[in-house]
Design an enzyme around this catalytic site. Sequence first.
Site, PDB file in Angstrom:
ATOM      1  NE  ARG A 148     119.606  45.690  22.655  1.00 53.00           N
ATOM      2  CZ  ARG A 148     118.310  45.820  22.953  1.00 53.00           C
ATOM      3  NH1 ARG A 148     117.886  45.551  24.173  1.00 53.00           N
ATOM      4  NH2 ARG A 148     117.451  46.215  22.054  1.00 53.00           N
ATOM      5  CE1 TYR A 151     116.651  40.945  15.178  1.00 51.21           C
ATOM      6  CE2 TYR A 151     116.919  43.094  16.187  1.00 51.21           C
ATOM      7  CZ  TYR A 151     116.241  42.253  15.337  1.00 51.21           C
ATOM      8  OH  TYR A 151     115.144  42.717  14.646  1.00 51.21           O
ATOM      9  CE  LYS A 155     117.001  41.315  11.594  1.00 51.72           C
ATOM     10  NZ  LYS A 155     116.097  40.889  10.497  1.00 51.72           N
ATOM     11  CB  VAL A 193     108.188  47.869  25.765  1.00 51.06           C
ATOM     12  CG1 VAL A 193     107.998  48.590  24.440  1.00 51.06           C
ATOM     13  CG2 VAL A 193     107.726  48.727  26.915  1.00 51.06           C
ATOM     14  N   GLY A 213     112.254  54.680  33.210  1.00 50.43           N
ATOM     15  CA  GLY A 213     111.112  54.948  32.337  1.00 50.43           C
ATOM     16  C   GLY A 213     111.273  56.168  31.465  1.00 50.43           C
ATOM     17  CB  THR A 216     112.265  58.178  23.970  1.00 49.68           C
ATOM     18  OG1 THR A 216     113.467  58.231  23.188  1.00 49.68           O
ATOM     19  CG2 THR A 216     112.276  59.262  25.034  1.00 49.68           C
ATOM     20  N   PRO A 280     118.912  50.640  24.413  1.00 48.77           N
ATOM     21  CG  PRO A 280     118.499  50.509  22.134  1.00 48.77           C
ATOM     22  CD  PRO A 280     118.344  49.742  23.403  1.00 48.77           C
TER      23      PRO A 280
END
Length: 323
Positions: A148, A151, A155, A193, A213, A216, A280
Site C-alpha cells: 500500500r 499510495y 500522499k 468495501v 470483520g 472498523t 488498517p
Amino acid sequence: MSVVKTRSKRILVAGGAGFLGSHLCERLVSEGHEVLCVDNYFTGRRANVDRMHNHARFELMRHDVTFPLYVEVDEIYNLACPASPVHYQFDPVQTTKTSVHGAINMLGLAKRLRAKILQASTSEVYGDPTVHPQKESYWGNVNPVGFRACYDEGKRCAETLFFDYYRQHQLRIKVMRIFNTYGPRMHPNDGRVVSNFIVQALRNEPITIYGDGSQTRSFCYVDDLIDGMIRLMNSDDDMTGPVNIGNPNEFTIKELAEQVIALTGSRSELVYRELPQDDPTQRQPDISLARKGLGWEPTIELEEGLTKTIDYFDHLLKSDDYR
C-alpha cells in the site's frame, strides 16, 4: 475562523471525472463557477460528467497530471490519483508518480498563477494507526515498503510538497485528509468495501469479508465530503490544514455487510478471507478541527447514504452502460 464568501471563479479540478471529482465539478458549476475538468480516465469515466458536457461553464480536458499543464485558473483542486487498492496497486510506480509528480506540477501551476490550491489527501497517511481516533497531529504508522506504500507514502510526500511550497513560496494551500467516502458514481469494480458489498448483495453473491470483520471504518457520504472540501477551500488563508474530513461514526466491516444485506433484501451469505497486508484494523476521524474552523460536520447517516448508493448501483447494474 470564518468562511469567506466566494465570487465566480475559473476553477481547475484535476481528477474531475472520478467519483469525488465529478461531484465536486457538479457542485462548483451549480454555484456559478467556470470549471475545467482534467482527467486521464485511468479510473475516472466520461459518464460521470456527461450531464455537464454541454454546460456553458464546464470544460473537459484529457490530461495526465504527471506532465505539466499550462492553463489560466483562479483555484485548483488536486484530486488526481487512483484511490482504491485494486487500482493503485495495478501500477504502483505510476501511482507514486501521480501523487508526487502530479503534486509538483499542480503546485508549479499554482505558483505561476498565484492561485489557491487544495490537495485531496487521505486518512491512509495514518497507516494502521496506534492512536484512536486519529487527530491531524498524529504522524501515522505506515509501512514504507509494503503493497500500500505507493499510495500511502505518495500522499504523505504530496503533503510535504504542499507545506514546503507554502513555507518557501508563500503559496496559499489547503490540505484535507479524506476518510472512507461512498456514494453514487463509485466504480463498481474498484474493490472498495461499500461498492463491493452492494454489488455482491444486489447479485445475491457471497459477500466477501477480509479478516474476521471486526476491523472498523467510518463512512462519509459524498455530499457531506464535498461540502467539507469546498468549505476548506473557501476558508481564511491561515486555515491551511491538514484537516480531517470524514464521518466519526464508526462501524465494523461485518456491521456494514449486515446493513447492506438488510437494505437490499439480499440472499447473500458472508464469507471470510485472509486480511491483506497492512490493511488498517481501525479508522475513525477526529473532526474537532473541521467543526471549529469550518463549521462543518456530516449530516447524512449511514442508512440514508447506503440507500441512495444502493439505488445508484441497482440502476447501473441493469443499464446498458454497465461494463
